[in-house]
Every structure is written in C-alpha cells, then in structure tokens.
Scaffold this motif. Sequence first.
Motif, PDB file in Angstrom:
ATOM      1  N   GLU A   9      22.734  17.246  73.782  1.00 44.09           N
ATOM      2  CA  GLU A   9      21.718  18.246  73.467  1.00 44.09           C
ATOM      3  C   GLU A   9      20.470  18.033  74.329  1.00 44.09           C
ATOM      4  O   GLU A   9      19.840  18.999  74.783  1.00 44.09           O
ATOM      5  CB  GLU A   9      21.359  18.184  71.977  1.00 44.09           C
ATOM      6  CG  GLU A   9      22.503  18.552  71.033  1.00 44.09           C
ATOM      7  CD  GLU A   9      22.662  20.055  70.884  1.00 44.09           C
ATOM      8  OE1 GLU A   9      22.608  20.781  71.898  1.00 44.09           O
ATOM      9  OE2 GLU A   9      22.850  20.508  69.741  1.00 44.09           O
ATOM     10  N   TYR A  10      20.119  16.788  74.569  1.00 47.61           N
ATOM     11  CA  TYR A  10      19.001  16.484  75.465  1.00 47.61           C
ATOM     12  C   TYR A  10      19.288  17.001  76.870  1.00 47.61           C
ATOM     13  O   TYR A  10      18.427  17.636  77.501  1.00 47.61           O
ATOM     14  CB  TYR A  10      18.751  14.978  75.498  1.00 47.61           C
ATOM     15  CG  TYR A  10      17.879  14.541  76.651  1.00 47.61           C
ATOM     16  CD1 TYR A  10      16.494  14.725  76.622  1.00 47.61           C
ATOM     17  CD2 TYR A  10      18.454  13.975  77.790  1.00 47.61           C
ATOM     18  CE1 TYR A  10      15.700  14.345  77.696  1.00 47.61           C
ATOM     19  CE2 TYR A  10      17.667  13.600  78.871  1.00 47.61           C
ATOM     20  CZ  TYR A  10      16.288  13.773  78.820  1.00 47.61           C
ATOM     21  OH  TYR A  10      15.518  13.407  79.886  1.00 47.61           O
ATOM     22  N   GLU A  11      20.498  16.738  77.368  1.00 47.02           N
ATOM     23  CA  GLU A  11      20.873  17.200  78.703  1.00 47.02           C
ATOM     24  C   GLU A  11      20.803  18.713  78.805  1.00 47.02           C
ATOM     25  O   GLU A  11      20.314  19.267  79.795  1.00 47.02           O
ATOM     26  CB  GLU A  11      22.291  16.706  79.039  1.00 47.02           C
ATOM     27  CG  GLU A  11      22.375  15.203  79.249  1.00 47.02           C
ATOM     28  CD  GLU A  11      23.794  14.658  79.170  1.00 47.02           C
ATOM     29  OE1 GLU A  11      23.971  13.452  79.432  1.00 47.02           O
ATOM     30  OE2 GLU A  11      24.724  15.424  78.819  1.00 47.02           O
ATOM     31  N   LEU A  12      21.273  19.396  77.764  1.00 44.85           N
ATOM     32  CA  LEU A  12      21.265  20.860  77.755  1.00 44.85           C
ATOM     33  C   LEU A  12      19.848  21.411  77.838  1.00 44.85           C
ATOM     34  O   LEU A  12      19.546  22.284  78.641  1.00 44.85           O
ATOM     35  CB  LEU A  12      21.960  21.371  76.492  1.00 44.85           C
ATOM     36  CG  LEU A  12      21.979  22.891  76.296  1.00 44.85           C
ATOM     37  CD1 LEU A  12      22.786  23.561  77.397  1.00 44.85           C
ATOM     38  CD2 LEU A  12      22.551  23.243  74.925  1.00 44.85           C
TER      39      LEU A  12
ATOM     40  N   SER B 214      17.348  25.380  77.296  1.00 44.47           N
ATOM     41  CA  SER B 214      17.862  25.865  76.009  1.00 44.47           C
ATOM     42  C   SER B 214      17.145  25.160  74.864  1.00 44.47           C
ATOM     43  O   SER B 214      16.755  23.993  74.982  1.00 44.47           O
ATOM     44  CB  SER B 214      19.364  25.596  75.902  1.00 44.47           C
ATOM     45  OG  SER B 214      20.074  26.253  76.918  1.00 44.47           O
ATOM     46  N   SER B 215      16.972  25.864  73.762  1.00 47.21           N
ATOM     47  CA  SER B 215      16.393  25.269  72.560  1.00 47.21           C
ATOM     48  C   SER B 215      17.533  24.656  71.758  1.00 47.21           C
ATOM     49  O   SER B 215      18.514  25.337  71.463  1.00 47.21           O
ATOM     50  CB  SER B 215      15.691  26.349  71.735  1.00 47.21           C
ATOM     51  OG  SER B 215      14.832  27.122  72.552  1.00 47.21           O
ATOM     52  N   VAL B 216      17.420  23.381  71.427  1.00 40.39           N
ATOM     53  CA  VAL B 216      18.527  22.696  70.751  1.00 40.39           C
ATOM     54  C   VAL B 216      18.136  22.299  69.332  1.00 40.39           C
ATOM     55  O   VAL B 216      16.976  21.979  69.067  1.00 40.39           O
ATOM     56  CB  VAL B 216      18.996  21.459  71.552  1.00 40.39           C
ATOM     57  CG1 VAL B 216      19.554  21.885  72.904  1.00 40.39           C
ATOM     58  CG2 VAL B 216      17.873  20.443  71.731  1.00 40.39           C
ATOM     59  N   PRO B 217      19.097  22.303  68.405  1.00 38.19           N
ATOM     60  CA  PRO B 217      18.812  21.984  67.006  1.00 38.19           C
ATOM     61  C   PRO B 217      18.959  20.493  66.704  1.00 38.19           C
ATOM     62  O   PRO B 217      19.613  20.101  65.742  1.00 38.19           O
ATOM     63  CB  PRO B 217      19.864  22.808  66.263  1.00 38.19           C
ATOM     64  CG  PRO B 217      21.051  22.792  67.181  1.00 38.19           C
ATOM     65  CD  PRO B 217      20.487  22.793  68.576  1.00 38.19           C
ATOM     66  N   SER B 218      18.366  19.647  67.543  1.00 37.60           N
ATOM     67  CA  SER B 218      18.477  18.200  67.370  1.00 37.60           C
ATOM     68  C   SER B 218      17.110  17.563  67.564  1.00 37.60           C
ATOM     69  O   SER B 218      16.585  17.529  68.681  1.00 37.60           O
ATOM     70  CB  SER B 218      19.477  17.619  68.379  1.00 37.60           C
ATOM     71  OG  SER B 218      19.395  16.200  68.416  1.00 37.60           O
ATOM     72  N   GLN B 219      16.536  17.061  66.486  1.00 36.34           N
ATOM     73  CA  GLN B 219      15.220  16.443  66.573  1.00 36.34           C
ATOM     74  C   GLN B 219      15.245  15.188  67.447  1.00 36.34           C
ATOM     75  O   GLN B 219      14.269  14.900  68.150  1.00 36.34           O
ATOM     76  CB  GLN B 219      14.710  16.093  65.171  1.00 36.34           C
ATOM     77  CG  GLN B 219      14.292  17.298  64.346  1.00 36.34           C
ATOM     78  CD  GLN B 219      13.166  18.085  65.000  1.00 36.34           C
ATOM     79  OE1 GLN B 219      12.236  17.509  65.577  1.00 36.34           O
ATOM     80  NE2 GLN B 219      13.238  19.418  64.942  1.00 36.34           N
ATOM     81  N   ILE B 220      16.339  14.462  67.430  1.00 40.32           N
ATOM     82  CA  ILE B 220      16.455  13.262  68.270  1.00 40.32           C
ATOM     83  C   ILE B 220      16.366  13.648  69.738  1.00 40.32           C
ATOM     84  O   ILE B 220      15.667  13.006  70.530  1.00 40.32           O
ATOM     85  CB  ILE B 220      17.771  12.515  67.982  1.00 40.32           C
ATOM     86  CG1 ILE B 220      17.795  12.007  66.531  1.00 40.32           C
ATOM     87  CG2 ILE B 220      17.956  11.343  68.949  1.00 40.32           C
ATOM     88  CD1 ILE B 220      19.116  11.385  66.121  1.00 40.32           C
ATOM     89  N   ALA B 221      17.077  14.707  70.103  1.00 44.86           N
ATOM     90  CA  ALA B 221      17.045  15.170  71.491  1.00 44.86           C
ATOM     91  C   ALA B 221      15.663  15.684  71.876  1.00 44.86           C
ATOM     92  O   ALA B 221      15.154  15.383  72.966  1.00 44.86           O
ATOM     93  CB  ALA B 221      18.091  16.263  71.690  1.00 44.86           C
TER      94      ALA B 221
END
Length: 370
Positions: free
Chosen positions: A294-297, A303-310
């Motif tokens: 998700e971080y890479e994306l 892109s907006s990702v649904p991962s707080q860690i990322a």
Amino acid sequence: MSKMCLNKVALVFIFFMLTSFSWAEKKFNLYIGTNYIADPTIARFEKLCNCKLYQNYFNDNGELLAKIAAGASGYDVMVPTSYAVTDLIAMHKILPLDKSKLPNLQYVDKKFLSEPYDQGNKYSVPYAYNPVFLAYNVDKMKELGINPNTWAVVFDPKYLVKLKGRITMFNSSRNVFAVALLYLGKDPNSTNIADLKAAQNLINRASPYWAKFDSDSYYRGLLRGDIWVSQSYSIDIFKAMSDARNSHAKITIGAQLQKEGNMYELDNLVIPASTHNVNDAYAFINNALLPQSEYELSNLTGSSVPSQIAIKRLDNSIASLDWIYPHDMSKLQTFIAYPPKIRILTNEMWTEIQMQCREICSTCSYAQDN
C-alpha cells in the motif's frame, strides 16, 4: 527404422515435451485500471507465485461490467469500484471470500470495511480510493479571478462564460450526475426521478460551454494548456503534476476539493468466479494488502490507500495533500449501485445529454472527437 532408432526418437520426444512443459510460463491475469499497481509489488508477487503477472486494463467500471456480463473470462483478480461490486455480486460473477486466507486484511482501516455495497466484505476487500474533484490551470484561475473550490465553476453561467471551451468533465454518467446533484444540494446517489431530471437540466445548460467529456486523457489537456478546468481523479493529477515537474513545463496545475462535497471511488479486490487460479488469487490479494504494498502504491502513483501504517510512512508532500488524503472524509461519499430501472433511465438521460452536445455545440471538441 530399427527398434533402437525408434526408442531414441521416443526418448528425444519425451525429453522435448518435459523440458517444454518446465519452460511453460505460468500466467496470472489482473483486470485493473492503468497506473494502479507499483512495480515492486508486482515483482514481490511474481516471486511468491513463481508466475508472470499480466495487466489487462479498463477505462471505467461500465466497461468492466459490460465485458464481464458478455461472458469475458480468464481474469484471476479484478479491481472494480463500489457500485460495480454490487452488480458483479448480483450477476454471480465473483466468488465469496474465505477471509481466513487473507490475514493481511487486519491492516485495512476499519472505516473502509463493511461498506453498504458489500456488508461484511463477503465478496470484496478495499484496495485504494480516488477522490474526484477539480484540477485547474493555476495561472488562468488567478488571471480570471476564479476560486475552483466550488462545483459552480462548471455549472454557473458567470464562470462558464469565462471558461467556454476550456472545461472537461468525465465521460461517465455516474460521475457527472453525482457532482450536479451535489451542486444542487441533493444526495449524489439519489434515485428520485425529480432530482435526476433537475441534474439533467443543469448539465444540459452547462454542457455547451464544456470542451468535451473525457475520462482518459483530460490531464494531457491541462498539461498542454488547452484545458483550464477538469473533473479529475487524484491518481491522474498526481501523475500530471509529476510529469509537469519532470518536463519543466511552464504550466502549473492545481487541485482542490469542492465545498459542496466530493465523490470518491473506493476500489476493491475481487476474485472472478471463472478463475482457475484461486490460490494465487488469494496470494495476490494478501500481498496487495501488505502495508509495504500500500505504501508503494501511494508513494509511486498518488493513490489514496486505506492503511494507516502505510500512510505514516509517506512523505508529508503526499500525506498532507487534501485531494489525496482528505482532512474531512465526512464530506466525501462513495457511489451506490442504481436499481435496474434507474440505471436505464440515467443511461437514456446521458445519451440525450451527449446528443445535445453534438447538436447545440457542433464545433466543440466532444463533437469533433466522437
């Protein structure tokens, strides 16, 4: 031919078949929008499954749905948006998920889970989302004294007369009707016929001032300076801004959310019922849900990702952008699938809108390009 020669021929044939089989490429087919997965994520999955990933692209969810409804198969994972998931479930075209095979689902922000289109995430899991807003030529907006923080910029005559022929809107009935409804202060997913007709009338009045309906290459017009305002996806504008910097373009592109509210397309990972690679499909989804993926994306494509860690790993130059990670998600809404009768009605309305553009504005870009 002697028996010994026949045996040698047979052995050569068997050896050839065995080696050919070992060299045969194992394929994995992904049906996805363009520029929507990072190369390191692909490489990690290919190593994991010992296969070659092939991307098959679609331009919008209407195209995906039409293709799948017509019997297209061969895909192992697809990435449809919210309302398309509802339709795929109704058509029995995707498999229910065994979430015990998706341990990385734990990393998805809970506010993006169990959306109305798939309660309990029985068939889909969130992948990424893209806010829809206005992008614009910064210098032209300053010159004209226009603040693009409102959808009035593409609907109100006082702005339209200044921007005639310099506006693009998506070639998507759902997206254009949604922002018209937002501007009118109505539910962007309204199925009320009076609301939809009011939106159609508003679009009919505004569309002669627009250059064209364009969901695919609109950002190129912004880069060239031909277009001054565009209904836009965050992922496209992130790339356009990057291209402008890399090419030392004289044009500066800006982006804003609108005060009436915005839509966002929450895209999902689903497994087609026709796949023969179910195990690899689960492996792909699980890999895509990793915070690293998700971080890479987000880092590479915007892109907006649904991962707080990322998100916490992202540079502030991305994480702080309100049009990628909105500060107030309460003003953003996802799309809900229309009932069949309303879908037919809006399709008819959309056809009428496009025909009007051809008839009233015979010299506009839309009429020339279509």
